[in-house]
Design an enzyme around this catalytic site. Sequence first.
Site, PDB file in Angstrom:
ATOM      1  N   GLU A 173      17.833 -17.666  -7.194  1.00  0.00           N
ATOM      2  CA  GLU A 173      17.401 -16.315  -7.907  1.00  0.00           C
ATOM      3  C   GLU A 173      16.847 -16.246  -9.208  1.00  0.00           C
ATOM      4  OE1 GLU A 173      16.865 -13.705  -6.189  1.00  0.00           O
ATOM      5  OE2 GLU A 173      17.087 -12.293  -7.677  1.00  0.00           O
ATOM      6  N   LYS A 177      13.267 -15.056 -10.038  1.00  0.00           N
ATOM      7  CA  LYS A 177      12.824 -13.881 -11.123  1.00  0.00           C
ATOM      8  C   LYS A 177      11.879 -14.356 -12.126  1.00  0.00           C
ATOM      9  CE  LYS A 177      14.039 -11.000  -9.655  1.00  0.00           C
ATOM     10  NZ  LYS A 177      14.723 -11.018  -8.161  1.00  0.00           N
ATOM     11  N   CYS A 208       0.726  -1.269   0.078  1.00  0.00           N
ATOM     12  CA  CYS A 208      -0.052  -0.024  -0.104  1.00  0.00           C
ATOM     13  C   CYS A 208       0.837   1.542  -0.066  1.00  0.00           C
ATOM     14  CB  CYS A 208      -0.986   0.039   1.309  1.00  0.00           C
ATOM     15  SG  CYS A 208      -1.905  -1.462   1.446  1.00  0.00           S
ATOM     16  N   GLU A 225       8.598 -14.719 -10.567  1.00  0.00           N
ATOM     17  CA  GLU A 225       8.013 -13.394 -10.139  1.00  0.00           C
ATOM     18  C   GLU A 225       7.341 -12.551 -11.078  1.00  0.00           C
ATOM     19  OE1 GLU A 225      10.432 -11.252  -6.411  1.00  0.00           O
ATOM     20  OE2 GLU A 225      11.521 -11.584  -8.446  1.00  0.00           O
ATOM     21  N   HIS A 259      17.662 -36.286  -6.062  1.00  0.00           N
ATOM     22  CA  HIS A 259      16.656 -36.782  -4.834  1.00  0.00           C
ATOM     23  C   HIS A 259      15.290 -36.291  -4.948  1.00  0.00           C
ATOM     24  CE1 HIS A 259      20.467 -38.142  -2.907  1.00  0.00           C
ATOM     25  NE2 HIS A 259      20.923 -36.795  -3.185  1.00  0.00           N
TER      26      HIS A 259
HETATM   27  C1  G6P Z   1       9.425  -8.634  -1.680  1.00  0.00           C
HETATM   28  C2  G6P Z   1       9.935  -8.274  -3.108  1.00  0.00           C
HETATM   29  C3  G6P Z   1      11.186  -8.967  -3.589  1.00  0.00           C
HETATM   30  C4  G6P Z   1      12.100  -8.703  -2.294  1.00  0.00           C
HETATM   31  C5  G6P Z   1      11.608  -9.035  -1.055  1.00  0.00           C
HETATM   32  C6  G6P Z   1      12.549  -8.531   0.146  1.00  0.00           C
HETATM   33  O1  G6P Z   1       8.688  -9.809  -1.834  1.00  0.00           O
HETATM   34  O2  G6P Z   1       9.002  -8.487  -4.146  1.00  0.00           O
HETATM   35  O3  G6P Z   1      11.598  -8.611  -4.765  1.00  0.00           O
HETATM   36  O4  G6P Z   1      13.228  -9.291  -2.762  1.00  0.00           O
HETATM   37  O5  G6P Z   1      10.194  -8.391  -0.730  1.00  0.00           O
HETATM   38  O6  G6P Z   1      12.654  -7.090  -0.144  1.00  0.00           O
HETATM   39  P1  G6P Z   1      13.517  -6.111   0.772  1.00  0.00           P
HETATM   40  O7  G6P Z   1      13.369  -5.007   0.632  1.00  0.00           O
HETATM   41  O8  G6P Z   1      13.515  -6.641   2.142  1.00  0.00           O
HETATM   42  O9  G6P Z   1      15.024  -6.645   0.118  1.00  0.00           O
END
Ligand code: G6P
Length: 607
Positions: free
Chosen positions: A480, A484, A2, A487, A503
């Site tokens: 990662e 990615k 938000c 997401e 496994h």
């Molecule tokens: C959310 C975002 C991610 C990010 C994670 C941690 O899930 O969508 O892209 O890696 O939060 O965020 P931060 O700001 O703590 O790195």
Amino acid sequence: MCGIIGYCGPKPAAPILIEGLKRLEYRGYDSAGIAVGADGNLHVHKREGKLFRLRERVPEDLGGVWGIGHTRWATHGEVNDLNAHPHTDATNTIAVVHNGIIENFTSLKEKLQEEGYTFRTETDSEVIAHLIASLYDGDLETAVRQTVRLLKGTYGILAMHAAEPNVLVGARNGSPLVLGVGNDEMFMASDATALVAHTKQVVYIEDGELVKLTPKSYKTTDLRSREIDKKVDFISWELEEIEKGGFAHFMEKEILEQSESIKRAMQGRLDLEYGTGHLGGLNMANKELLEVERVKIIAAGTSLHAGMVAAYLLETVARIPAQAELASELRYRNPVVERNNIYFAVSQSGETADTLYAMRELKRKGARVLGICNVVGSTIPRESDGGVYIHSGPEIAVASTKAFTSQMTALYLFALIMARMRHMSLEHGLAFIKDLEQVPDLVARIVDRRGEIELLAKKYAHAGNFLFLGRGINYPVALEGALKLKEISYVHAEGYSAAEIKHGPIALINDDTPSFFVVPDNGLRDKVITNMKEVKARRGPVLALAVEGDREVAKIADDVFYVPPTHEYMYPFLMVVPFQLFAYYTAIELGRDVDQPRNLAKSVTVE
Ligand code: G6P
């Protein structure tokens, strides 16, 4: 998550509010709304969906010079027009926007209902509007103060009253609020990106504080009405940094910026005389650093993956036991805090609730917690015992890219410092620095060949599932890569250690499940090649990121992207960039909303 915006001043409020909300879009949202005061009335417009839908509904000639706006990411109640903020009281004279979660809203609601208040929405936030109404006695500031004293949970609130023109009242507990000081106008927002087009002078509101704004003044008090003197900070970045600047998407811009952002993360932090790093913000003397016996890293999402790479490096290079862990899990397992352990809270936004609350729990237990953060002035760096800003500049795309490589850079410097204080020689320290300094140029070379990745993405975009597989220091890179892809393209992807596929995950292999391997030229290369052959033998398509000159990989894999050779510790930087690009081009090929993927939020400020 938000977003909040507020304005009071001489200009029409609606366009300023909508423009501010536009700047907050990146945080992720599913509905939006504004309330503007004009002619003794509040005009409230709210709508499910993207901002352009709200804009269609707001009349051009709305008038009014003060108002509040909100982008909602649903927690309580489904996504619809009604549940969107602002929420109003029964007579439509008070409007409120709220970030956070009111944990005792059910009991407050029942009490208000007994008193005859009627609720129109399923949200927890509506209770705030009715509470203010029930306590209002001619002064909004007092009513808001009395209200927040009854609330349990987290909130960033902004409220207005039809009978108090050009007055806004904000309050914070756990959800960020920042005040923008303009010339005869004041702004309020949940993050500074919404303000920078208007002013660079900001005041960060802290938990337990209340602020009253008029166009020419602001007054900050605590919950007992005692005035608090606040310092004005300056935003150091430029408006252009939060604009696309000719790129199709913020994500593309941010991936391409990485050779610069990695450089910035190490700028002024390399000691070329003594072959070590310099991180003054840690607030730790060398003597204290020498006493550190274990390093623990807590984070969420992409930041956790950066922490995992760093933990690997700390153990191998600095020979210090190190471990990265999900902040959300650590918080609730009553962690043992040992003397001579230090903790890093890694967070791009500096606001992630899971990480922040875990950090507070650790601090309560007496731990020393350092932050590795990007957003200057955010909560984690303010509450930590010290730390490092990564200076990536604003990261707007929801999927984190440049923050990842800069978080790693900062932690690599920390590992170097720790190693040099122990067994690493000056010569090796200098060699480490040389390798790290070459990373930005190598990343630039990879990015220049992004057309090759685009072709790969087009070829494989319609596959049903993906496996991302790596080992050692590149195992978190595989995680990662998978994150990615899920997401932003919504394609199902799993990251695993390449050793682990036998496994379980190997059962998934079929001709619609490509496996994307990371094959660096280190001691684990041959093992990874064996795993590639296992997948190939089961007719699974194989893609690989390999090092230039490795012809054997090309004989096994269906497609290979080559990265330039570097020191084995530097490969995570070079391997993650093609994965970021692969996810980006796949999402484009599938027609996804790259910068604001469905259901996701940039800064997750609720647990
Ligand atoms: C959310 C975002 C991610 C990010 C994670 C941690 O899930 O969508 O892209 O890696 O939060 O965020 P931060 O700001 O703590 O790195």
